[in-house]
Design an enzyme around this catalytic site. Structure first.
Site, PDB file in Angstrom:
ATOM      1  N   ASP A   1      -8.998  -6.423  -4.385  1.00 26.78           N
ATOM      2  CA  ASP A   1      -8.613  -5.110  -3.864  1.00 26.78           C
ATOM      3  C   ASP A   1      -9.220  -4.036  -4.762  1.00 26.78           C
ATOM      4  O   ASP A   1      -8.848  -3.906  -5.925  1.00 26.78           O
ATOM      5  CB  ASP A   1      -7.083  -5.008  -3.859  1.00 26.78           C
ATOM      6  CG  ASP A   1      -6.570  -3.714  -3.237  1.00 26.78           C
ATOM      7  OD1 ASP A   1      -7.376  -2.811  -2.944  1.00 26.78           O
ATOM      8  OD2 ASP A   1      -5.335  -3.611  -3.055  1.00 26.78           O
TER       9      ASP A   1
ATOM     10  N   SER B   1       0.834  -1.200   0.000  1.00 26.52           N
ATOM     11  CA  SER B   1       0.000   0.000   0.000  1.00 26.52           C
ATOM     12  C   SER B   1       0.878   1.263   0.000  1.00 26.52           C
ATOM     13  O   SER B   1       1.744   1.407  -0.859  1.00 26.52           O
ATOM     14  CB  SER B   1      -0.943  -0.059   1.215  1.00 26.52           C
ATOM     15  OG  SER B   1      -1.915   0.922   1.131  1.00 26.52           O
TER      16      SER B   1
ATOM     17  N   HIS C   1      -8.222  -4.982  -0.021  1.00 24.07           N
ATOM     18  CA  HIS C   1      -6.895  -4.383   0.140  1.00 24.07           C
ATOM     19  C   HIS C   1      -6.111  -5.049   1.274  1.00 24.07           C
ATOM     20  O   HIS C   1      -4.898  -5.196   1.195  1.00 24.07           O
ATOM     21  CB  HIS C   1      -7.087  -2.887   0.412  1.00 24.07           C
ATOM     22  CG  HIS C   1      -5.823  -2.098   0.400  1.00 24.07           C
ATOM     23  ND1 HIS C   1      -4.980  -2.059  -0.688  1.00 24.07           N
ATOM     24  CD2 HIS C   1      -5.256  -1.308   1.343  1.00 24.07           C
ATOM     25  CE1 HIS C   1      -3.950  -1.273  -0.402  1.00 24.07           C
ATOM     26  NE2 HIS C   1      -4.087  -0.817   0.816  1.00 24.07           N
TER      27      HIS C   1
END
Lengths: 384, 196
Positions: free
Chosen positions: A322, A157, A355
């Protein structure tokens, strides 16, 4: 901590604080006169200092990536699934460095720290720091630890963005970058979610323009809301459906507005817990750093041109469910690397958790990650 | 080393930029990286193959060939390779055009369905041939577009594709003079080097 330490755990670990006196110029034009970085390390640095791996954390992460601080800890560090003996980032092979980034609230200099200029907490006066600034501070950390070149810089991320920025800012100081569940820039929708989170915090009366420390209060409610909306974006419709469905806490509807559905009470619980452990000003800063990240911007909005700066090998990993940073965003990045003729490998992992999947040990994810890291360790050994 | 790979590597310029479509476990790219210092990528969807590529240090992109190659720029590679995969893609003719858009040259290998053993199998048993090289039955085979040496020649002619080299090898990947005389009958695998 479990009764006995699992054999693939790094075990009990201790953070340490490094102080830096040389001012750090920031992208926003200001500079930090001096600062602290809190770090943890796992594994042993080899004699020629070539086996070091830097872990970059995501929005709410910190330096405590693996192991336990005390036998009483209920949970290990945030990426314990991937760091440890025999795990993808194998501490038998690598010396792992994990830090809390500047602006954080877990010991490194940030809004909760004392501003040397006036002896009060920085609060809203803490400068906005960017991914590039973090990478600059991490380069100073590498200098301090005597690491000229990382075997790999790794992150998921927002952490993946740092790995990417490393490749662009310091091309000769890393062999590989592992960019997981990340994106070359936020979309309007991503920024919009961040804005809702920030607005939730700043509109809490207890926020007091960010000077809440002085009144000995915290914008608990705003931070909770911010986390609740953020948390939704980390999961997927399918995983929420699987976990909660339309399950009620009690048998029947109560025809009121309390948390009746399990998903409501889960979100409230997550939000509340987060609001007790995280700083609101840090949350604002981290989301802003996300918004601003756009390495292509400096190269005429040409991502391939930005990637041409890089010399390292890349592994890019995305997760099928995601939707925050979808596989398409990773593919955009991979395609720019291909256009720039950089060494890149890409895998899309089938996983239902949205995610958050980058924190969950799916077998294929571990295989791909381990495969690449094992190759790096052999490469490092060959180069000696 | 397998004779087909041996033949292919002779057609690769040292230091060239390569795309290998359906790269498998990366054997060929690994060899070319070490022996010819090539750069480039393999495309693959098989999970185990992808992991093996990563372990070998072969740059591999998880990408389904049937979704097209639109993410690659015109003339972005010196050579585009496709070994034993033409028969599994949904549109082999489109794939061939795409390969020629991406690469200056293309190298393609495929099983020759006119190989005498396959013909004999069909004549004798009246059933779709199953062999060591083509071990599937008709309903579960990934090979959905079989062609022969002659078919491929015809396609190249139709599309004005220039054939630079052609050869065949037999089941042990041997490169025998007799099969060169009568490739459509005696060659088990066809190997082509083509360009525009």
């Amino acid at each position: 901590m479990p009764d006995s330490l699992p054999p693939d755990s790094v075990g009990l670990v201790e953070p340490r604080t490094l102080h830096f006196d040389e001012p750090l110029p920031l992208q926003g034009g200001r500079s930090l006169p001096s600062y602290d970085l809190v770090i943890e390390t796992y594994g042993e640095l080899n004699a020629d200092r070539s086996n070091a791996v830097l872990i970059c954390h995501a929005l709410s992460g910190n330096h405590h990536a693996a192991g336990y601080h005390s036998p009483e800890d209920r949970k290990p560090g945030w990426w314990d699934t991937c760091i440890g003996p025999g795990k993808p980032i194998d501490t038998n092979r690598f010396f792992v460095v994990s830090l809390n980034n500047l602006g954080g609230c877990h010991g490194s200099t940030g809004p909760t720290s004392i501003n040397p200029a006036n002896g009060r907490r920085y609060g809203p006066d803490f400068p906005v720091v960017t991914v590039r600034d973090w990478v600059d501070s991490q380069a100073r950390l590498a200098d301090r630890l005597g690491i000229d070149c990382w075997a790999a810089v790794v992150g998921g991320s927002l952490g993946g963005m740092q790995a990417l920025q490393w490749a662009i800012s310091y091309p000769d100081r890393l062999r590989h970058a592992v960019v997981i569940a990340s994106t070359p820039r936020l979309s309007a929708q991503n920024i919009a979610f961040n804005e809702v989170a920030r607005k939730a915090i700043t509109s809490d009366p207890a926020f007091r323009d960010g000077r809440y420390y002085e009144d000995n209060t915290i914008p608990r409610h705003g931070l909770m809301l911010a986390r609740m909306v953020g948390h939704i974006t980390y999961l997927s419709d399918a995983s929420m459906g699987e976990k909660f469905g339309r399950e009620l806490r009690d048998q029947a509807f109560k025809f009121g507005y309390d948390a009746e559905f399990q998903v409501e009470s889960y979100l409230r619980y997550q939000g509340e817990r987060f609001s007790e452990n995280f700083d609101a000003n840090t949350y604002l800063l981290m989301t802003r750093a996300l918004d601003y990240f756009d390495p292509a911007y400096d190269y005429g909005n040409n991502l391939a041109e930005a990637m041409r700066q890089a010399q390292c090998g890349f592994l890019v990993i995305s997760f099928s469910s995601d939707w925050r940073f979808s596989p398409a965003r990773s593919e955009e990045l991979v395609n720019a690397m291909i256009e720039a003729r950089r060494r890149v490998s890409y895998a899309e992992i089938e996983a239902p958790w949205g995610h958050d999947a980058f924190l969950i040990p799916t077998q294929r994810y571990l295989d791909v990650f381990s495969g690449y890291m094992t190759r790096i360790s052999e490469e490092v050994a060959d180069a000696r | 080393m397998r004779v087909d790979l041996e033949i292919i590597q002779e057609w690769i310029q040292p230091g060239s930029h390569i795309l290998d479509l359906g790269c498998g476990d990366g054997t060929l790219l690994d060899f070319l990286q070490r022996e010819k210092r090539v750069t480039g990528y393999g495309l693959e969807i098989n999970h185990d193959h992808i992991t093996t590529c990563l372990r070998r240090g072969v740059s591999v992109i998880e990408q389904d060939l049937d979704n097209g190659l639109g993410n690659f720029g015109d003339a972005s590679f010196d050579t585009v390779l496709m070994t034993q995969a033409l028969q599994v893609v949904r549109e082999p003719d489109v794939m061939l055009e795409e390969m020629l858009r991406l690469g200056r040259e293309c190298i393609i290998t495929f099983p020759n369905f006119a190989y005498w053993r396959l013909r004999w199998y069909l004549i004798r048993r009246g059933r779709m041939p199953v062999s060591q090289a083509l071990p599937y039955t008709w309903y579960n085979t990934p090979n959905i577009h079989f062609c022969t040496f002659k078919d491929f020649e015809a396609l190249c002619q139709e599309k004005h594709i220039k054939i630079l080299n052609r050869t065949v090898v037999d089941e042990e990947y041997r490169h025998r003079w007799l099969s060169q005389l009568w490739p459509n009958m005696l060659g088990q695998f066809a190997i082509y080097r083509v360009t525009r």
